[in-house]
Write a protein that holds these residues in place. Structure first.
Motif, PDB file in Angstrom:
ATOM      1  N   ARG A  45      18.356  21.130  -6.817  1.00 37.51           N
ATOM      2  CA  ARG A  45      18.744  19.860  -7.427  1.00 37.51           C
ATOM      3  C   ARG A  45      18.030  19.642  -8.760  1.00 37.51           C
ATOM      4  O   ARG A  45      16.919  20.101  -8.970  1.00 37.51           O
ATOM      5  N   ASN A  46      18.673  18.888  -9.630  1.00 34.67           N
ATOM      6  CA  ASN A  46      18.113  18.541 -10.938  1.00 34.67           C
ATOM      7  C   ASN A  46      17.090  17.425 -10.738  1.00 34.67           C
ATOM      8  O   ASN A  46      17.447  16.262 -10.502  1.00 34.67           O
ATOM      9  N   LEU A  49      16.880  13.688 -12.365  1.00 32.81           N
ATOM     10  CA  LEU A  49      17.874  12.738 -11.861  1.00 32.81           C
ATOM     11  C   LEU A  49      17.398  12.107 -10.559  1.00 32.81           C
ATOM     12  O   LEU A  49      17.546  10.894 -10.354  1.00 32.81           O
ATOM     13  N   GLY A  52      14.647   9.591 -11.204  1.00 29.98           N
ATOM     14  CA  GLY A  52      15.175   8.307 -11.656  1.00 29.98           C
ATOM     15  C   GLY A  52      15.580   7.433 -10.488  1.00 29.98           C
ATOM     16  O   GLY A  52      15.353   6.211 -10.490  1.00 29.98           O
ATOM     17  N   LEU A  53      16.171   8.053  -9.470  1.00 32.55           N
ATOM     18  CA  LEU A  53      16.550   7.308  -8.267  1.00 32.55           C
ATOM     19  C   LEU A  53      15.309   6.817  -7.527  1.00 32.55           C
ATOM     20  O   LEU A  53      15.261   5.673  -7.052  1.00 32.55           O
ATOM     21  N   THR A  81      13.058  13.008 -21.444  1.00 33.44           N
ATOM     22  CA  THR A  81      12.961  12.824 -19.993  1.00 33.44           C
ATOM     23  C   THR A  81      11.737  11.998 -19.635  1.00 33.44           C
ATOM     24  O   THR A  81      11.805  11.063 -18.830  1.00 33.44           O
ATOM     25  N   THR A  84      12.227   8.333 -20.715  1.00 29.84           N
ATOM     26  CA  THR A  84      13.202   7.625 -19.887  1.00 29.84           C
ATOM     27  C   THR A  84      12.641   7.325 -18.506  1.00 29.84           C
ATOM     28  O   THR A  84      12.791   6.207 -17.986  1.00 29.84           O
TER      29      THR A  84
END
Length: 337
Positions: A45-46, A49, A52-53, A81, A84
């Motif tokens: 998985r990335n 991302l 962020g979740l 990244t 953010t």
């Protein structure tokens, strides 16, 4: 990430069928009092991302990657990244950088694994420039971004940048340029030796080693079935010696266990996994991981926490463990008042 990081938890993302299950584990870690949660990225998985979740679904726990590489993302992308995720988490994020391994860089990303230390050093400096909000003006030996600047508001404070490394030169570089150091699978003696390299690097950078956050990564299994936990541990250490890149094998060999690393690798290559596992003595196992009953694993973990210069230990699991065993370990090793 909060200054008082306490113990941390590494999520085994490949162990989960869906991302919600991983997020649920991170939320449990927060309830149990872990200071931070982190996760690695290989060819699954990335990770940014998912982070962020996690930032959106947690409140207080620190968040970090474990680790990202300038061979897989440009330094400016890493800077974006970091900015953010620092914004999404309300200042709880730390960026961890590492060179990764030749096998992953060349076989997954399809690029040459060349001058890894220089890649990481330049990435640290460019990430800081990106987060400053100033126009990029960097003339490196590998990367030379210029003219443009971050269009979104720069994070205040910027996300710290840590380095994952094992060898003396890479660790010295972390001490000279980074905000923290994340080692893995070092014996306690080797960890203390590398801390000397980290302090030397800090001196070369005209800074104090006390400014650096040192968070060793420790594989752990704390379950009532001690023999099962220790078999998990042997499977992990044998795999890391025999198959997971050259760096871990060299680090263990350099710590005085060359005969063991050769025996493990030879048996593994011959297809005799039982002999490979049996070649790892208890003394070495206890110097690399925390595996056994909850009491035994806590005692082993506390040995790493007691090393002068270590700020926090981040706990991860052995691959064959199921979710019930992972949660049993989480609860057994949770920080205590």
């Amino acid at each position: 990430m909060p200054e008082n990081t306490n113990r941390g938890l590494v999520l085994s993302m490949n162990a989960y069928d869906d991302i919600d299950a991983a997020v649920d584990t991170a939320q449990l870690a927060e309830k149990l009092g872990y200071g931070f949660v982190t996760m690695g990225e290989t060819n699954g998985r990335n990770v940014p991302l998912v982070l962020g979740l996690l930032a959106e679904r947690t409140t207080d726990i620190g968040i970090a990657d474990d680790v990202l590489s300038p061979f897989s993302r440009t330094p400016t992308t890493l800077g974006q990244t970091a900015a953010t995720l620092q914004e999404l988490s309300g200042g709880r994020f730390r960026l961890r950088l590492g060179a990764s391994s030749p096998a992953l860089v060349e076989r997954w990303h399809g690029v040459d694994f060349d001058r890894p230390l220089r890649h990481v050093r330049e990435a640290i400096e460019i990430v800081r420039q990106v987060q400053s909000g100033d126009r990029l003006d960097y003339d490196g030996e590998i990367f030379s971004p210029n003219t443009l600047k971050l269009e979104s508001p720069p994070p205040k404070p910027p996300a710290p940048v840590d380095v994952a490394s094992l060898g003396p030169k890479a660790t010295e570089m972390a001490g000279r340029f980074a905000d923290g150091w994340v080692p893995q699978l070092l014996t306690i003696d080797a960890l203390e030796e590398r801390l000397t390299d980290l302090r030397r690097g800090a001196e070369l950078g005209d800074r104090s080693a006390d400014q650096l956050l040192v968070t060793p990564h420790l594989r752990a299994g704390a379950i009532e079935d001690s023999s099962r936990a220790r078999r998990y541990a042997r499977q992990h250490v044998a795999f890391m010696i025999a198959r997971y890149g050259p760096y871990y094998r060299k680090a263990i060999a350099d710590a005085g266990w060359m005969d063991v690393t050769e025996a493990v690798r030879t048996a593994w290559d011959d297809g005799d996994r039982d002999v490979a596992l049996a070649s790892i003595p208890d003394e070495l196992l206890d110097d690399l991981v925390a595996a056994g009953t909850p009491n035994e694993a806590r005692e082993q973990l506390e040995r790493f926490e007691a090393v002068d210069g270590v700020d926090a230990v981040q706990v991860s699991f052995f691959g064959p463990m199921d979710e019930a065993e992972r949660r049993e370990t989480m609860r057994a090793l949770a920080p205590r008042e």
